[in-house]
Design a protein around this motif. Structure first.
Motif, PDB file in Angstrom:
ATOM      1  N   HIS A 103      48.606 -26.165  69.907  1.00  0.00           N
ATOM      2  CA  HIS A 103      49.075 -25.183  68.795  1.00  0.00           C
ATOM      3  C   HIS A 103      49.189 -25.825  67.583  1.00  0.00           C
ATOM      4  CE1 HIS A 103      53.063 -26.678  69.218  1.00  0.00           C
ATOM      5  NE2 HIS A 103      52.925 -26.349  70.494  1.00  0.00           N
ATOM      6  N   PHE A 122      51.433 -25.426  63.651  1.00  0.00           N
ATOM      7  CA  PHE A 122      53.058 -25.307  63.153  1.00  0.00           C
ATOM      8  C   PHE A 122      52.911 -24.523  62.037  1.00  0.00           C
ATOM      9  CE2 PHE A 122      54.972 -27.726  66.466  1.00  0.00           C
ATOM     10  CZ  PHE A 122      56.168 -27.375  66.401  1.00  0.00           C
ATOM     11  N   HIS A 170      59.224 -29.191  65.036  1.00  0.00           N
ATOM     12  CA  HIS A 170      60.277 -28.170  65.351  1.00  0.00           C
ATOM     13  C   HIS A 170      61.564 -28.599  64.191  1.00  0.00           C
ATOM     14  CE1 HIS A 170      58.787 -25.677  68.543  1.00  0.00           C
ATOM     15  NE2 HIS A 170      58.665 -26.741  69.307  1.00  0.00           N
ATOM     16  N   HIS A 227      55.649 -22.989  66.631  1.00  0.00           N
ATOM     17  CA  HIS A 227      54.375 -22.980  66.933  1.00  0.00           C
ATOM     18  C   HIS A 227      53.447 -21.950  66.292  1.00  0.00           C
ATOM     19  CE1 HIS A 227      55.702 -24.299  71.128  1.00  0.00           C
ATOM     20  NE2 HIS A 227      56.062 -25.139  70.111  1.00  0.00           N
ATOM     21  N   ASP A 287      55.323 -32.459  68.373  1.00  0.00           N
ATOM     22  CA  ASP A 287      55.870 -31.115  68.590  1.00  0.00           C
ATOM     23  C   ASP A 287      57.247 -31.117  68.044  1.00  0.00           C
ATOM     24  OD1 ASP A 287      55.615 -28.307  69.787  1.00  0.00           O
ATOM     25  OD2 ASP A 287      57.263 -29.250  70.758  1.00  0.00           O
TER      26      ASP A 287
HETATM   27 ZN    ZN Z   1      57.114 -27.025  70.590  1.00  0.00          ZN
END
Ligand code: ZN
Length: 234
Positions: free
Chosen positions: A168, A170, A110, A183, A106
């Motif tokens: 989730h 991306f 990002h 997300h 994650d």
């Molecule tokens: Zn995140």
């Protein structure tokens, strides 16, 4: 949202934070299990070089948060977490259930999404040399996570039931103050092992289906009021 949904469902299943001294393992073994997190444990220079050969390059102009420190922290936390999980399996091979939170991908998405999918940003795409050098990081990181999970699964004597779930997905974002990757609503769920038959077509899966599926695999009935349903029943 996912941590609330997750907490509610786990509470309904009467699973909660560990209480007492010896939940996962005897207290005397704790030091050995937590050794990967020791300050004396040096960073894995080979892994970091595999993910990004040139950490010492200038930070890209479009990034608010330095992506190289994000990558370094994510990879090191992940490696140590998975190593600790593997130690736990060796100490307690009959442990009926093990959940491992793998948060680094994650963070890396990002920080690196705009270099991996520059076409999603139109004329606000990053500089060409940043795309060339930083674009492969997301895929390399995924290969590292995949390899590490393979290692962890191999630590069991025989193939366990394994569920890989992301809460989730991306996508590109042009309004967030810190990140250009953010997300999206659709995640993934993959299940394999002796309880799961192979299917050619993908199933729609909700986050709420995870706990009922785990309970079903372990032979427990889901309590009344639990949302979602077991993937074994579809
Ligand atoms: Zn995140």
């Amino acid at each position: 949202v996912s941590s609330w949904a997750g907490r509610d469902t786990w509470q309904l299943a009467r699973a909660g934070p560990a209480r007492g001294q010896d939940i996962a393992s005897a207290a005397a073994r704790r030091a050995g299990l937590l050794e990967p997190f020791s300050d004396d444990e040096p960073p894995d220079a080979r892994l970091l070089a595999e993910l990004l050969p040139r950490f010492e390059r200038p930070a890209p102009a479009d990034a608010v948060v330095n992506p190289f420190s994000v990558l370094r922290i994510a990879a090191e936390n992940e490696r140590r977490t998975l190593e600790a999980a593997e130690r736990l399996i060796h100490v307690r091979p009959a442990l009926p259930f093990l959940a491992v939170y793998v948060p680094g991908f994650d963070k890396v998405c990002h920080a690196f999404w705009q270099y991996r999918f520059p076409e999603a940003y139109g004329d606000r795409r990053p500089a060409a040399e940043d795309i060339a050098e930083l674009g492969p990081v997301v895929d390399r990181y995924l290969a590292f996570v995949d390899r590490s999970l393979g290692h962890l699964i191999a630590a069991y004597g025989e193939m366990p039931n394994v569920i890989v779930v992301s809460d989730h997905g991306f996508e590109a974002n042009t309004t967030h103050p810190m990140w250009r990757g953010w997300h999206s609503a659709r995640g993934i769920a993959i299940a394999a092992g002796p309880s799961f038959g192979h299917r050619d077509a993908p199933l729609p899966v909700s986050y709420y289906d995870v706990v009922p599926t785990v309970m079903d695999v372990m032979g427990f009935a889901a309590p009344d009021g639990m949302r979602g349903s077991s993937l074994l029943r579809r």
